[in-house]
Write a protein that holds these residues in place. Sequence first.
Motif, mmCIF file in Angstrom:
data_model
loop_
_atom_site.group_PDB
_atom_site.id
_atom_site.type_symbol
_atom_site.label_atom_id
_atom_site.label_comp_id
_atom_site.label_asym_id
_atom_site.label_seq_id
_atom_site.Cartn_x
_atom_site.Cartn_y
_atom_site.Cartn_z
ATOM 1 N N LEU A 87 0.829 -1.202 0.000
ATOM 2 C CA LEU A 87 0.000 0.000 0.000
ATOM 3 C C LEU A 87 0.866 1.255 0.000
ATOM 4 O O LEU A 87 0.596 2.211 -0.736
ATOM 5 C CB LEU A 87 -0.950 0.004 1.195
ATOM 6 C CG LEU A 87 -1.882 1.215 1.288
ATOM 7 C CD1 LEU A 87 -2.790 1.307 0.070
ATOM 8 C CD2 LEU A 87 -2.692 1.168 2.566
ATOM 9 N N ALA A 88 1.929 1.247 0.800
ATOM 10 C CA ALA A 88 2.822 2.409 0.859
ATOM 11 C C ALA A 88 3.446 2.698 -0.502
ATOM 12 O O ALA A 88 3.515 3.852 -0.935
ATOM 13 C CB ALA A 88 3.909 2.180 1.904
ATOM 14 N N VAL A 89 3.882 1.650 -1.200
ATOM 15 C CA VAL A 89 4.469 1.832 -2.530
ATOM 16 C C VAL A 89 3.406 2.338 -3.509
ATOM 17 O O VAL A 89 3.667 3.229 -4.319
ATOM 18 C CB VAL A 89 5.114 0.518 -3.029
ATOM 19 C CG1 VAL A 89 5.491 0.616 -4.493
ATOM 20 C CG2 VAL A 89 6.340 0.181 -2.189
ATOM 21 N N GLU A 90 2.200 1.791 -3.428
ATOM 22 C CA GLU A 90 1.125 2.184 -4.339
ATOM 23 C C GLU A 90 0.739 3.647 -4.186
ATOM 24 O O GLU A 90 0.546 4.347 -5.179
ATOM 25 C CB GLU A 90 -0.104 1.302 -4.118
ATOM 26 C CG GLU A 90 0.063 -0.113 -4.627
ATOM 27 C CD GLU A 90 -1.099 -1.023 -4.253
ATOM 28 O OE1 GLU A 90 -2.031 -0.585 -3.517
ATOM 29 O OE2 GLU A 90 -1.082 -2.185 -4.681
ATOM 30 N N ILE A 91 0.610 4.112 -2.941
ATOM 31 C CA ILE A 91 0.138 5.490 -2.730
ATOM 32 C C ILE A 91 1.265 6.476 -2.430
ATOM 33 O O ILE A 91 1.035 7.689 -2.383
ATOM 34 C CB ILE A 91 -0.945 5.566 -1.626
ATOM 35 C CG1 ILE A 91 -0.379 5.171 -0.261
ATOM 36 C CG2 ILE A 91 -2.149 4.709 -1.999
ATOM 37 C CD1 ILE A 91 -1.349 5.399 0.893
ATOM 38 N N GLY A 92 2.482 5.956 -2.193
ATOM 39 C CA GLY A 92 3.625 6.830 -1.950
ATOM 40 C C GLY A 92 3.690 7.405 -0.551
ATOM 41 O O GLY A 92 4.418 8.367 -0.304
ATOM 42 N N LYS A 93 2.928 6.804 0.370
ATOM 43 C CA LYS A 93 2.915 7.295 1.762
ATOM 44 C C LYS A 93 2.906 6.121 2.721
ATOM 45 O O LYS A 93 2.350 5.063 2.433
ATOM 46 C CB LYS A 93 1.658 8.126 2.025
ATOM 47 C CG LYS A 93 1.582 9.408 1.244
ATOM 48 C CD LYS A 93 0.304 10.155 1.587
ATOM 49 C CE LYS A 93 0.207 11.441 0.785
ATOM 50 N NZ LYS A 93 -1.015 12.167 1.097
ATOM 51 N N LEU A 141 6.927 8.659 1.255
ATOM 52 C CA LEU A 141 8.105 7.822 1.078
ATOM 53 C C LEU A 141 9.152 8.576 0.272
ATOM 54 O O LEU A 141 8.819 9.267 -0.690
ATOM 55 C CB LEU A 141 7.760 6.548 0.295
ATOM 56 C CG LEU A 141 7.278 5.331 1.060
ATOM 57 C CD1 LEU A 141 5.867 5.535 1.549
ATOM 58 C CD2 LEU A 141 7.348 4.099 0.181
ATOM 59 N N THR A 142 10.410 8.425 0.668
ATOM 60 C CA THR A 142 11.492 8.975 -0.143
ATOM 61 C C THR A 142 11.712 8.032 -1.327
ATOM 62 O O THR A 142 11.217 6.894 -1.328
ATOM 63 C CB THR A 142 12.801 9.077 0.668
ATOM 64 O OG1 THR A 142 13.237 7.741 0.991
ATOM 65 C CG2 THR A 142 12.629 9.909 1.924
ATOM 66 N N GLN A 143 12.458 8.475 -2.316
ATOM 67 C CA GLN A 143 12.745 7.622 -3.466
ATOM 68 C C GLN A 143 13.464 6.345 -3.019
ATOM 69 O O GLN A 143 13.159 5.254 -3.484
ATOM 70 C CB GLN A 143 13.589 8.375 -4.502
ATOM 71 C CG GLN A 143 13.814 7.596 -5.788
ATOM 72 C CD GLN A 143 12.535 7.264 -6.530
ATOM 73 O OE1 GLN A 143 11.574 8.028 -6.534
ATOM 74 N NE2 GLN A 143 12.494 6.097 -7.143
ATOM 75 N N GLU A 144 14.406 6.482 -2.085
ATOM 76 C CA GLU A 144 15.131 5.307 -1.579
ATOM 77 C C GLU A 144 14.184 4.347 -0.858
ATOM 78 O O GLU A 144 14.272 3.127 -1.022
ATOM 79 C CB GLU A 144 16.249 5.746 -0.645
ATOM 80 C CG GLU A 144 17.083 4.580 -0.140
ATOM 81 C CD GLU A 144 18.211 4.996 0.789
ATOM 82 O OE1 GLU A 144 19.101 4.166 1.011
ATOM 83 O OE2 GLU A 144 18.199 6.135 1.302
ATOM 84 N N GLN A 145 13.250 4.883 -0.081
ATOM 85 C CA GLN A 145 12.282 4.036 0.620
ATOM 86 C C GLN A 145 11.381 3.307 -0.370
ATOM 87 O O GLN A 145 11.067 2.127 -0.175
ATOM 88 C CB GLN A 145 11.441 4.868 1.578
ATOM 89 C CG GLN A 145 12.210 5.349 2.790
ATOM 90 C CD GLN A 145 11.414 6.342 3.617
ATOM 91 O OE1 GLN A 145 10.571 7.084 3.116
ATOM 92 N NE2 GLN A 145 11.695 6.371 4.919
ATOM 93 N N LYS A 146 10.966 3.989 -1.428
ATOM 94 C CA LYS A 146 10.148 3.341 -2.463
ATOM 95 C C LYS A 146 10.896 2.179 -3.094
ATOM 96 O O LYS A 146 10.355 1.089 -3.257
ATOM 97 C CB LYS A 146 9.762 4.337 -3.561
ATOM 98 C CG LYS A 146 8.726 5.337 -3.171
ATOM 99 C CD LYS A 146 8.449 6.281 -4.321
ATOM 100 C CE LYS A 146 7.611 7.456 -3.899
ATOM 101 N NZ LYS A 146 7.398 8.406 -4.992
#
Length: 87
Positions: free
Chosen positions: A21-27, A34-39
């Motif tokens: 979910l975090a990757v999908e919505i960016g949060k 999310l930072t680019q590295e976290q993504k």
Amino acid sequence: MSSFEAMIENITPEIYQSLKLAVEIGKWPDGRKLTQEQKELSLQAMIAWEIRNLPEEERTGYMGEQKCKSSGEPIPNLLFKSSDTLH
């Protein structure tokens, strides 16, 4: 064993869903972006977890068997005519 591999072994289905979910919505669930590295790391962790825990057809990026509907049928080239048709 690397720390990344150890981390993947400790991911539960609930943690996987949260990462997905975090990757999908960016949060993150708390609303932080999310930072680019976290993504990138989260996506890598998701894919690694899926390889160990999900059948291929349920994994991120699975597209199934790809076939051309017109297989065997010639496709005419409208831009360039063959030299046979020019005479």
